[in-house]
Design a protein around this motif. Structure first.
Motif, PDB file in Angstrom:
ATOM      1  N   TYR A 250       0.847  -1.182   0.000  1.00  0.00           N
ATOM      2  CA  TYR A 250       0.000   0.000   0.000  1.00  0.00           C
ATOM      3  C   TYR A 250       0.885   1.235   0.000  1.00  0.00           C
ATOM      4  N   GLY A 251       0.408   2.263  -0.685  1.00  0.00           N
ATOM      5  CA  GLY A 251       1.074   3.552  -0.664  1.00  0.00           C
ATOM      6  C   GLY A 251       0.095   4.619  -0.226  1.00  0.00           C
ATOM      7  N   VAL A 252       0.611   5.659   0.404  1.00  0.00           N
ATOM      8  CA  VAL A 252      -0.250   6.709   0.956  1.00  0.00           C
ATOM      9  C   VAL A 252       0.271   8.084   0.586  1.00  0.00           C
ATOM     10  N   ILE A 253      -0.647   8.979   0.297  1.00  0.00           N
ATOM     11  CA  ILE A 253      -0.370  10.416   0.241  1.00  0.00           C
ATOM     12  C   ILE A 253      -1.243  11.056   1.303  1.00  0.00           C
ATOM     13  N   LEU A 254      -0.629  11.566   2.359  1.00  0.00           N
ATOM     14  CA  LEU A 254      -1.391  12.242   3.398  1.00  0.00           C
ATOM     15  C   LEU A 254      -1.633  13.684   2.978  1.00  0.00           C
ATOM     16  N   ILE A 255      -2.840  14.144   3.169  1.00  0.00           N
ATOM     17  CA  ILE A 255      -3.199  15.507   2.768  1.00  0.00           C
ATOM     18  C   ILE A 255      -2.705  16.521   3.790  1.00  0.00           C
TER      19      ILE A 255
END
Length: 261
Positions: A250-255
């Motif tokens: 999984y990959g994430v971009i936190l806002i």
């Protein structure tokens, strides 16, 4: 494309078949004594609507495509026993949250998300491929009678049969807590034989940077990508890889804030 029913279909099954035919702009044919082989001789694509499912058959496919919530039910059963779910833990989903599934597919992640966010939350699934989206939408409305909570979770899910980029552009800023992508992997996982019928129907196009930019605008909390663990998509699209299993990551971009590993 032909849509028909199982032999001796009841009225509810007939109504579903007519709805599916209308949704897909397909020809509805009364089943009568027509065999599946005879129908496939008329048209290479046939959908047979049964009491508990609707199955898509094509001449070149060995296995039919159909919706079944088996993986979602298994995951929810584990949650009910106090176990963790990777997606729920990663996204920190809770009651009242909103979850946008941009690549709905068989809907397993949407069902789990709907179960977690509850009646006060919102889950919307986007599917670009009409056959997949229509049969999954039909299956979600049939529900899961074995568990009332799962049944309600399935029936709460909204479905939009559109390209996710086009739909994202229509949404207001920060309108969903989590925006999620689980596109068809560039390289399939050999052991996932149940995914073969879905793979033949699914959209093979990779995600675009423009799509991710729209997702970042729409998300309040984070954008999440599930991909093959060896995929280069995380780097190309600007995601931070934060979880690795035997076959997927999984990959994430936190806002707002930094990614916590």
């Amino acid at each position: 494309m032909i849509v028909t029913t199982s032999y001796d279909a009841d009225e509810a099954t007939l109504h579903r078949a007519l709805w599916i035919a209308n949704a897909l702009k397909a020809n509805f044919i009364q089943r009568k004594k027509h065999s599946l082989k005879a129908l496939l001789a008329i048209d290479r694509e046939v959908i047979v609507v049964e009491k508990k499912s609707a199955k898509y058959f094509a001449n070149e496919q060995e296995q039919p495509f159909f919706f079944h919530p088996s993986m979602a039910v298994l995951r929810i059963n584990r949650l009910q026993k106090g176990d963790n779910d990777i997606l729920v833990s990663l996204t920190k989903l809770k009651s009242g949250d909103s979850f946008l599934d941009c690549t709905m597919g068989l809907g397993s992640d949407s069902i789990v998300a709907s179960y977690i966010v509850g009646e006060q939350g919102r889950v919307l699934g986007i599917e670009s491929e009409q056959v997949i989206g229509t049969l999954v939408k039909d299956g979600l409305q049939l529900g899961w009678k074995e568990d009332p909570k799962i049944d309600r979770a399935m029936k709460r899910i909204e479905v939009q049969l559109l390209d996710h980029y086009q739909y994202l552009k229509l949404l207001p800023d920060q309108s969903f807590d989590v925006v999620y992508f689980d596109p068809m992997f560039r390289k399939g996982i050999k052991k996932s034989s149940s995914m073969v019928p879905l793979r033949k129907l699914a959209n093979p196009n990779p995600l675009t940077i423009e799509t991710i930019e729209q997702a970042k605008r729409v998300a309040k909390r984070m954008v999440v990508l599930k991909e093959n663990k060896n995929s280069s998509e995380f780097g190309r699209l600007g995601f931070t890889k934060i979880f690795r299993s035997s076959s997927t990551s999984y990959g994430v971009i936190l806002i707002d804030g930094e990614v916590k590993r």
